[in-house]
Design an enzyme around this catalytic site. Structure first.
Site: not given
Ligand code: NAD
Ligand code: DAU
Length: 351
Positions: A11, A132-134, A162, A292
């Site tokens: 992101i 995050t919504d989690e 988080k 979980g």
């Molecule tokens: P990501 O894992 O793709 O990226 C995380 C980045 O943070 C990486 O570039 C990593 O190198 C960097 N990082 C990790 N630890 C660090 C540290 N100690 N110091 C500096 N940099 C560090 O994550 P993402 O999916 O891009 O998520 C970004 C943010 O958005 C997170 O805070 C996550 O909780 C939140 N978020 C993600 C989602 C989603 O669906 N991916 C949804 C809602 C919120």
């Molecule tokens: O809701 C926001 C969150 O969404 C963010 O805060 C997290 O950083 C992000 O990773 C994401 O979490 P989820 O656990 O929801 O995402 P993930 O893509 O890992 O999984 C999405 C759904 O799919 C979840 O119900 C688990 C399921 N899943 C995931 C994987 C990796 C599978 O069924 N098979 C898989 O191999």
């Protein structure tokens, strides 16, 4: 200028690219470059003077304080985190270290910097925390979507870490007056998504002829938002959000996991059919459920829409088509992120 943490991740990387596509305001991008950080995502900015990349840990108080003093940003946007739920189950320590201790140290560095600013800069400064919504926990099928007043009930080490960071951010506002904003977003998808997460994993496994792993019965529901819509929401909250407030971000796109996987398979059948003429859906494989595993997330983004006039540009149908097409046309990026340590994770998680 603004300072972004975690801007080499999924992101954060999209945010930096979008920011500099729309504005000439420079970005200092601070990222530790964990396995999830990838400078290939930012390759188009290699010779762009508006992008200053610094490899650093948000927990390194001295270095972050030095960067703040040197560059004098008007805002800090905190994306940096350990973000994968499955990894938080097999190894929670890093999640506590970065998401809790790291956020605490970052807040302290920012507080020190902000306290010394002149009155006008101090009033204009913002610390925007991306969450995050989690943190809200899991919903039953007939529960209303999460609003900003929903109690925090995190269930995984990731969401608990988080939630802890959100509480620290809130406390630094109430106690010290730090001008904070918090966003709580639902599941993102789109370009540059690391393929340990469901959507990119399924696209890449399908094309590689591998199993498409569905945890449990695949009926868990996630609420999907195209990553560029999340970026536009963050820009809007930074611009107009009320200090101390939290804003839920989501696209009203609740889908069971199995439906998402079938949609991707159908798109690949249309765009790049299997050489044996069979459907990609035949690769779907049910595997042991996540411990979980939260049943359902759903975001009520009404506050952000009503108060700040934000709306997502993509539906799930348009966003997922763009995403599948992006992965089909960016095999170099995929090849680079799926070498080395990535293979070890896949082996450990799915063997
Ligand atoms: P990501 O894992 O793709 O990226 C995380 C980045 O943070 C990486 O570039 C990593 O190198 C960097 N990082 C990790 N630890 C660090 C540290 N100690 N110091 C500096 N940099 C560090 O994550 P993402 O999916 O891009 O998520 C970004 C943010 O958005 C997170 O805070 C996550 O909780 C939140 N978020 C993600 C989602 C989603 O669906 N991916 C949804 C809602 C919120
Ligand atoms: O809701 C926001 C969150 O969404 C963010 O805060 C997290 O950083 C992000 O990773 C994401 O979490 P989820 O656990 O929801 O995402 P993930 O893509 O890992 O999984 C999405 C759904 O799919 C979840 O119900 C688990 C399921 N899943 C995931 C994987 C990796 C599978 O069924 N098979 C898989 O191999």
């Amino acid at each position: 200028m603004i300072l972004v943490t975690g801007g080499a991740g999924f992101i954060g990387g999209n945010f930096v690219l979008d920011w500099l596509a729309q504005s000439d305001e420079p970005v200092i991008n601070v990222d530790k470059l964990t396995y999830a950080g990838n400078l290939d995502t930012l390759a188009s900015l290699k010779d762009d003077a508006r992008h200053i990349f610094v490899r650093a840990d948000i927990g390194d108080k001295a270095l972050i304080s030095e960067l703040l003093a040197k560059y004098q940003p008007r805002a800090v946007i905190n994306f940096a985190a350990e973000s994968h739920v499955d990894r938080s189950i097999s190894g929670p320590g890093e999640f506590i270290q970065t998401n809790v201790v790291g956020t605490f140290n970052l807040l302290e560095s920012v507080r020190g910097y902000w306290s010394d600013l002149a009155a006008e800069a101090k009033a204009a400064f913002r610390f925007l925390h991306v969450s995050t919504d989690e943190v809200y926990g899991s919903l039953a099928s007939d529960d209303p979507a999460f609003t900003e007043t929903k109690t925090y009930e995190p269930n995984s080490p990731y969401s608990a870490s988080k939630a802890a960071s959100d509480h620290l951010v809130r406390a630094w506002h109430h106690t010290y007056g730090l001008p904070v904003l918090t966003t709580n977003c639902s599941n993102n998808y789109g370009p540059y998504h690391f393929p340990e997460k469901l959507i990119p994993l399924v696209i890449l496994n399908a094309l590689a002829g591998k199993a498409l792993p569905i945890y449990g019965d695949g009926q868990q529901i996630r609420d999907w938002l195209y990553v560029k819509d999340h970026c536009s929401a963050i820009r809007r909250v930074l611009e107009a959000g009320v200090v101390g407030e939290t804003y839920n971000v989501g696209g009203w796109n609740e889908k069971p996991n199995l439906d998402v996987v079938h949609t991707i398979c159908q798109m690949l059948d249309d765009r790049q059919p299997r050489s044996d003429g069979k459907a990609y859906a035949e690769q779907i494989t049910y595997v042991t459920d996540r411990p979980g595993h939260d049943k359902r997330y759903a975001i009520d983004a009404g506050k952000l829409e009503r108060e700040l006039g934000w709306k997502p540009a993509e539906t799930f149908e348009t966003g997922i088509a763009k995403t599948v097409d992006w992965y089909l046309t960016h095999q170099d990026w995929v090849q680079n992120v799926t070498s080395g340590a990535y293979q070890n994770w896949i082996e450990q998680q799915y063997s």
